[in-house]
Design a protein around this motif. Sequence first.
Motif, PDB file in Angstrom:
ATOM      1  N   PRO A   6       7.914   5.585 -11.562  1.00 15.44           N
ATOM      2  CA  PRO A   6       7.182   6.838 -11.339  1.00 15.44           C
ATOM      3  C   PRO A   6       7.036   7.132  -9.853  1.00 15.44           C
ATOM      4  N   GLY A   7       6.666   8.380  -9.550  1.00 13.86           N
ATOM      5  CA  GLY A   7       6.400   8.743  -8.172  1.00 13.86           C
ATOM      6  C   GLY A   7       7.624   9.191  -7.408  1.00 13.86           C
ATOM      7  N   LEU A   8       7.484   9.250  -6.086  1.00 16.47           N
ATOM      8  CA  LEU A   8       8.575   9.662  -5.215  1.00 16.47           C
ATOM      9  C   LEU A   8       9.520   8.504  -4.934  1.00 16.47           C
ATOM     10  N   ARG A   9      10.761   8.852  -4.640  1.00 24.10           N
ATOM     11  CA  ARG A   9      11.705   7.865  -4.128  1.00 24.10           C
ATOM     12  C   ARG A   9      11.410   7.642  -2.638  1.00 24.10           C
ATOM     13  N   GLU A  18       8.539  -0.544   4.093  1.00 19.82           N
ATOM     14  CA  GLU A  18       7.969  -0.988   2.812  1.00 19.82           C
ATOM     15  C   GLU A  18       8.308  -2.452   2.542  1.00 19.82           C
ATOM     16  N   GLN A  19       9.471  -2.878   3.017  1.00 19.73           N
ATOM     17  CA  GLN A  19       9.922  -4.251   2.761  1.00 19.73           C
ATOM     18  C   GLN A  19       9.414  -5.236   3.809  1.00 19.73           C
ATOM     19  N   MET A  69       4.144   5.817  -5.441  1.00 16.29           N
ATOM     20  CA  MET A  69       4.352   5.882  -6.881  1.00 16.29           C
ATOM     21  C   MET A  69       3.299   6.719  -7.604  1.00 16.29           C
ATOM     22  N   ARG A  70       2.253   7.096  -6.894  1.00 16.18           N
ATOM     23  CA  ARG A  70       1.217   7.926  -7.505  1.00 16.18           C
ATOM     24  C   ARG A  70       1.524   9.422  -7.421  1.00 16.18           C
ATOM     25  N   PHE A  74       0.835  -1.201   0.000  1.00 17.80           N
ATOM     26  CA  PHE A  74       0.000   0.000   0.000  1.00 17.80           C
ATOM     27  C   PHE A  74       0.874   1.257   0.000  1.00 17.80           C
ATOM     28  N   LEU A  75       1.910   1.274   0.826  1.00 11.34           N
ATOM     29  CA  LEU A  75       2.807   2.433   0.870  1.00 11.34           C
ATOM     30  C   LEU A  75       3.483   2.654  -0.486  1.00 11.34           C
ATOM     31  N   ARG A  76       3.953   1.575  -1.066  1.00  8.61           N
ATOM     32  CA  ARG A  76       4.637   1.685  -2.356  1.00  8.61           C
ATOM     33  C   ARG A  76       3.689   2.191  -3.443  1.00  8.61           C
TER      34      ARG A  76
END
Length: 275
Positions: A35-38, A57-58, A18-19, A12-14
């Motif tokens: 795409p999106g933020l790093r 995230e992992q 990326m949006r 969900f975070l990823r």
Amino acid sequence: MSDSAKNALGTFLRDRRMRLDPAVLGFQPGRRRTPGLRREEVAQRANISPTWYTWLEQGRGGAPSAHVVDRIAKGLMLTEPERDHLHILAFGHPPEPRYRQQAGITPRLQQVLDCMPFSPAIIRTATWDVVAWNKAAAVILTDYAKLPKERRNILRMMFSDERMRAVQEEWRSVARYVVGAFRADATRAGAGREIAQLVEELSASSPEFKAMWDDNEITSTREGTKRLHHPVLGTIELEFSTFAVEGRSDLNMMVYTPANAEVMEQFRALLAGAC
């Protein structure tokens, strides 16, 4: 937190990361593999460690605190429902109530009220301020438009308005019921700070309110029946139901319906004459 929950949280975070558009948020677009933020940019916006956010995230590392999850939600510009979902993924339950009353209602919600011509209906906040009503409510219950905005509070009217006291068939039992339901609604919404001034004001001006408040009773206004002394119709019996307003956790809709066909006919005649 289970491994599956951690993976769902990371996914969900990823997805939300990326949006987002880096340029809109002040980051150099540059050349990006995805795409999106790093991840480090999200961490920067949330004021947390980039390494720790990566682990989150992992599905690695320890469980985050609610405060950190809220910072991440803000950094990712999540909507209120998305924030709630993030808390459920992280902790298995929605976040603690955080009352935030918004101004007014949408025209569509007002239209819902207006489409019930013979059922008095109001929209109230968790602190029991009436913010919208239909014509039937104005004729049968109270014409809120004639009241100053600060007087459109059900609890204040119950204990400060002699007309409100007079129309209730059993004012004391109704008032006790209202106090218990008000306490439950405000507590559930996390609005303890917001009601403090009203409680202090009524405790000072009404010994009856103070005694009922100090009893610490909890009741519910989800549905029930009440009898009113109407100046034109006489004593009438109404059934009421309370509904949550989707997407507005600060609002509830109360709908009153005639308890029998005779009262319905009286409503029709009175409201037709009020046109």
